[in-house]
Design a protein around this motif. Sequence first.
Motif, mmCIF file in Angstrom:
data_model
loop_
_atom_site.group_PDB
_atom_site.id
_atom_site.type_symbol
_atom_site.label_atom_id
_atom_site.label_comp_id
_atom_site.label_asym_id
_atom_site.label_seq_id
_atom_site.Cartn_x
_atom_site.Cartn_y
_atom_site.Cartn_z
ATOM 1 N N UNK A 180 0.838 -1.202 0.000
ATOM 2 C CA UNK A 180 0.000 0.000 0.000
ATOM 3 C C UNK A 180 0.869 1.247 0.000
ATOM 4 N N UNK A 181 1.920 1.240 0.802
ATOM 5 C CA UNK A 181 2.816 2.396 0.880
ATOM 6 C C UNK A 181 3.520 2.647 -0.448
ATOM 7 N N UNK A 182 3.955 1.582 -1.103
ATOM 8 C CA UNK A 182 4.632 1.733 -2.392
ATOM 9 C C UNK A 182 3.731 2.442 -3.396
ATOM 10 N N UNK A 183 2.470 2.031 -3.470
ATOM 11 C CA UNK A 183 1.536 2.675 -4.398
ATOM 12 C C UNK A 183 1.360 4.142 -4.048
ATOM 13 N N UNK A 184 1.204 4.438 -2.767
ATOM 14 C CA UNK A 184 1.002 5.831 -2.347
ATOM 15 C C UNK A 184 2.189 6.702 -2.721
ATOM 16 N N UNK A 185 3.391 6.242 -2.424
ATOM 17 C CA UNK A 185 4.567 7.070 -2.684
ATOM 18 C C UNK A 185 4.935 7.133 -4.161
ATOM 19 N N UNK A 186 4.472 6.170 -4.944
ATOM 20 C CA UNK A 186 4.749 6.206 -6.383
ATOM 21 C C UNK A 186 3.874 7.219 -7.106
ATOM 22 N N UNK A 187 2.658 7.474 -6.605
ATOM 23 C CA UNK A 187 1.705 8.272 -7.377
ATOM 24 C C UNK A 187 1.219 9.539 -6.680
ATOM 25 N N UNK A 188 1.661 9.799 -5.458
ATOM 26 C CA UNK A 188 1.187 10.972 -4.736
ATOM 27 C C UNK A 188 2.348 11.884 -4.365
ATOM 28 N N UNK A 189 2.101 13.182 -4.473
ATOM 29 C CA UNK A 189 3.100 14.169 -4.060
ATOM 30 C C UNK A 189 2.382 15.274 -3.304
ATOM 31 N N UNK A 190 3.148 16.167 -2.737
ATOM 32 C CA UNK A 190 2.585 17.262 -1.960
ATOM 33 C C UNK A 190 1.535 18.018 -2.770
ATOM 34 N N UNK A 191 0.376 18.229 -2.167
ATOM 35 C CA UNK A 191 -0.726 18.918 -2.835
ATOM 36 C C UNK A 191 -1.746 17.969 -3.447
ATOM 37 N N UNK A 192 -1.403 16.685 -3.577
ATOM 38 C CA UNK A 192 -2.339 15.703 -4.135
ATOM 39 C C UNK A 192 -3.293 15.194 -3.054
#
Length: 397
Positions: free
Chosen positions: A87-99
């Motif tokens: 779950x963490x891998x998916x989050x950090x691959x596709x989300x950045x500050x402001x998303x």
Amino acid sequence: MSKPSTTLIHHPYKPPANFAAPQPGIYKASTVFFADVAAMRARDWKTKAGYTYGLHGTPTTFTLEERLATLEGGTECLLVPSGLAAISLVAFAFLKSGDEVLIPDNAYGPNKALATGELANFGITHRMYDAMNPADLQAKLSDRTRLVWVEAAGSVTMEFPDLPALVDVCRARGVVTALDNTWGAGLAFAPFDFNGSGQGVDISVHALTKYPSGGGDVLMGSVITRDERLHRALKLTHMRMGFGVGVGDVETLLRSLPSIGLRYAAHDRTARELARWLSGREEIAQVLHPALEESPGHTNWRALCGETDLAAGLFSVVFDARYSTEQVDRFCDSLNLFRLGYSWGGPVSLVVPYDIGLMRDANVAPWPHKGTLVRFSIGLEDVEDLRADLQQALLQM
């Protein structure tokens, strides 16, 4: 003539090739040798065309990845140390500050904890939506939404959403969908091809700790997709985060995986029999199991899983409101075959009481019951022995 210590390290013997056995060979490696500098410079860690370093794959991990991708109907797979790491891998691959990420209110609790913790610290916002109401998801999508999680069935409360409808809402807005497919395990339904429609989620994550392992002794997760663009983004993040898995655990998964279908069906069969029996007990207000008609989302389960008729080995019960939390705790403590413990998919049946008030947001999806909820994970014990254990514990209340 080299000294013994050197000869033992650089021994010239190589076993003959073409050895074949039921289980694949196990390769333990951090360092990988190259034939020459040209080969070292030419090797690309981002593909399975060769080997560069243990974190980027060995013949053993590649074999497990390919088999898992086939199980779930994907084409690309990455291994990580746990389901939460997936779950963490998916989050950090596709989300950045402001998303923004949207998560169903009945989702796996640590997914929500990740959103309120690390993601919030990085300036990524989140909102919860009602998984049983696609219109609520549609209303909450914004221009900042980059990722939507879906889960079937919902963690603990076991509602089964209309997955195709939720995915359609996201696809119309160009938002990536990620499914926690630990319950379905690649067996109950095809996550990338709902009912042969050719449509499905973009990404499937799987806690291999559960059914693929089957022993209650391995922590591992997978991230699977059919989209090469998404896989490349995941692969780059995977490398930068340094995710790796122990080859001993990979060996265990490779040994267990061939029997997953038999085990899953056995867990399912016993769980349904016990769920139906408990639904007739006066102590129980409701049994939450997707295959039971009275369970929320049963028609959605039937529409998506009707062809396989599979529903895992999990269900929850809501005790009648006249029973106090202390009485329900006494019931759990009185069980002998059901052990108190988290996780599921192993040989031993488990039980956990939950305070739904601490898990669900009443402003998102109000929980209709006042009684205490208990979740059961059914193992591989005999169904009559488990029923007798439940019956004696009910009498202790």
